[in-house]
Design an enzyme around this catalytic site. Structure first.
Site, short mmCIF file in Angstrom:
data_model
loop_
_atom_site.label_atom_id
_atom_site.label_comp_id
_atom_site.label_asym_id
_atom_site.label_seq_id
_atom_site.Cartn_x
_atom_site.Cartn_y
_atom_site.Cartn_z
CG ASN A 291 -64.59 -45.33 -14.67
OD1 ASN A 291 -63.56 -44.67 -14.69
ND2 ASN A 291 -65.30 -45.54 -15.75
NE ARG A 293 -66.72 -42.27 -12.21
CZ ARG A 293 -67.24 -42.52 -13.40
NH1 ARG A 293 -68.47 -43.03 -13.50
NH2 ARG A 293 -66.57 -42.29 -14.51
#
Ligand code: ADP
Ligand code: ADP
Ligand code: MG
Length: 455
Positions: A291, A293
């Site tokens: 991910n 982020r």
């Protein structure tokens, strides 16, 4: 350092980023939809700009409006939070084209890791173990059949652009493969705008363990240890996370950290990111995705490392080098986060909305609450059901579990139905208390097949 940052998000994470800005003496700009006029993030920021109608597609996903808000207010950087535009390479590019710094990785890294089948290939090449499966999106039904025979059943069909627990379909036998494939492709097209899917071997009772990465823009890549996220609802959405992972051999922890750093280095990663792994009963581990982020559950890592991940995202984007080394990042105590959502677990996690007639969050030693709630706030029906994250930190896992139960018990919320009682039930089960949970735990608890759990 930046003078002013726009936060392209809402809810608790927008509040979290605004808090980081204030502590760094940076002006903050909130954006809000017409349904969020009374939202806490719009009140806490130094400035707030309305960017459109309630549906996310017209506001929080409206790139031209968000960039216009940045231009009007003179924001020099944009923090995307999680969800929404945080993993949209085209948004990072659009920011750059306007001379606005995107607080996150490069568009190239977002794009590569955003394709989960390509990410598997990159991780494999970087030396991280991956599960048997296809390392590119399926090109034909013949290829799917051949690959499936090699992988064996059961297996998963996964959307290459999937996320948030969506776009995963289990196939038990070859007879079901092609019908499932066709459905998966059309669902992926509808949900993620891309029909691409890939195959991955299914592990029956894995643990989900992930590693937090922090990388500066000068080539230094560090990990902030791991988080256990095996308490997931039947839709693969995380409910309770903790750090460090309990009952894991030191060699496994070290190997997970090393593998995560190698994967991040392989894409020239910058800023904060998370590498997710599945771990089997013998502690073999396999990369599943990255991910690119900030993660919902970042606070448990902040608690045990003492590192403010959001502040470092901002510092890194401003060009600051990481001033510490891997050996400086130590684990202090144990932290657990419970996601309080407006959902009814016993009714298939049906969302609930309404006006919060009372919100009295827990407090006391070792309790942190990240939330956008206040008494009198009306929850709009358009967005994510997350109400608050209740994070506890204590010297040992045992004391952290007791503190979590205490904090959940103390939490008072009225006007909307929540999963609070279900979280408390989990906290009282023998398996959770023993730190011996794998991903089928919550589905089993819902079916009544778990010991303890009564209050
Ligand atoms: P985390 O590990 O941070 O919990 P999740 O996968 O649960 O990550 O996603 C965090 C948030 O982002 C959730 O609100 C989720 O709905 C949203 N999200 C993540 N990926 C996607 C996606 N591809 N499409 C839509 N929403 C997503
Ligand atoms: P998302 O992008 O939606 O977060 P992931 O690939 O990270 O999807 O998987 C989400 C969850 O689905 C995992 O945490 C795990 O519970 C389950 N899962 C994913 N892949 C497998 C697998 N190969 N075998 C068993 N469970 C899996
Ligand atoms: Mg995931």
């Amino acid at each position: 350092m930046f003078r002013k940052i726009l936060i392209a998000n809402r809810g608790e994470i927008a509040v979290r980023v605004i808090r980081a800005c204030k502590e760094l003496s940076i002006q903050s700009v909130a954006v809000y939809s017409e349904a969020d006029r009374d939202a806490l993030h719009a009140q806490l920021a130094d400035e707030a700009v309305c960017i459109g109608a309630p549906p996310s597609a017209e506001s929080y996903l409206n790139i031209p409006h968000i960039l216009m808000a940045a231009q009007i207010t003179g924001a020099e950087a944009v923090h995307p939070g999680y969800g929404y535009l945080s993993e949209r390479a085209s948004f990072a590019e659009a920011c750059a084209a306007q001379g606005i710094k995107f607080i996150g990785p490069t568009p190239d890294a977002i794009r590569k890791m955003g394709d989960k089948s390509l990410a598997r290939a990159i991780a494999h090449q970087a030396g991280a173990p991956v599960l048997p499966g296809t390392e590119h999106a399926l090109q034909s039904e013949d290829e799917a059949i051949a690959a499936a025979r090699e992988i064996g059943f059961p297996l998963l069909i996964k959307a290459a652009a999937g996320g948030g627990g969506r776009g995963i379909r289990r196939v038990m036998s070859e007879d079901d493969l092609l019908p499932a494939l066709r459905i998966a492709q059309s669902e992926a097209q509808a949900a993620f705008g891309s029909p691409e899917v890939y195959l991955e071997k299914y592990i029956p009772e894995p643990r989900h363990i992930e590693v937090q990465i922090l990388a500066d823009e000068h080539g230094k890549v560090l990990h902030l240890h791991e988080r256990e996220c095996s308490i997931q609802n039947p839709r693969h959405q995380k409910m309770i996370e903790e750090a460090p992972a309990p009952n894991l051999r030191p060699e496994t922890r070290r190997a997970l950290g090393d593998a995560a750093v190698k994967v991040a280095q392989a894409v020239g990663y910058q800023n904060a990111g998370t590498i997710e792994f599945l771990v089997d009963a013998d502690e073999n581990f396999y990369f599943i995705e990255m991910n690119t982020r900030l993660q919902v559950e970042h606070p448990v890592t902040e608690a045990i490392t003492g590192i403010d991940i959001v502040q470092w995202q901002i510092r890194i984007a401003a060009g600051e080098p990481l001033p510490f080394e891997q050996s400086d990042i130590r684990v202090n105590g144990h932290a657990i986060e419970a996601r309080l959502t407006a959902e009814i677990p016993e009714q298939d996690f049906t969302p609930s909305t309404g006006r919060i007639s009372e919100w009295t969050p827990p407090g006391g030693p070792g309790v942190r609450v990240d939330s956008h709630l206040y008494t009198g706030y009306s929850i709009p029906p358009y967005y994510d059901p997350l109400l608050a994250k209740i994070i506890v930190h204590a010297p040992t896992r045992e004391t952290a579990v007791a503190r979590l139960a205490r904090a959940l018990h103390e939490t008072r919320i009225a006007g909307v139905q929540t999963c609070r009682d279900f979280l408390l039930r989990i906290a009282h089960t023998d398996e959770f208390r023993a730190g011996a949970v794998s991903t089928p735990f919550v589905p089993r608890l819902l079916r009544g097949g778990v010991a303890g759990g009564a209050r």
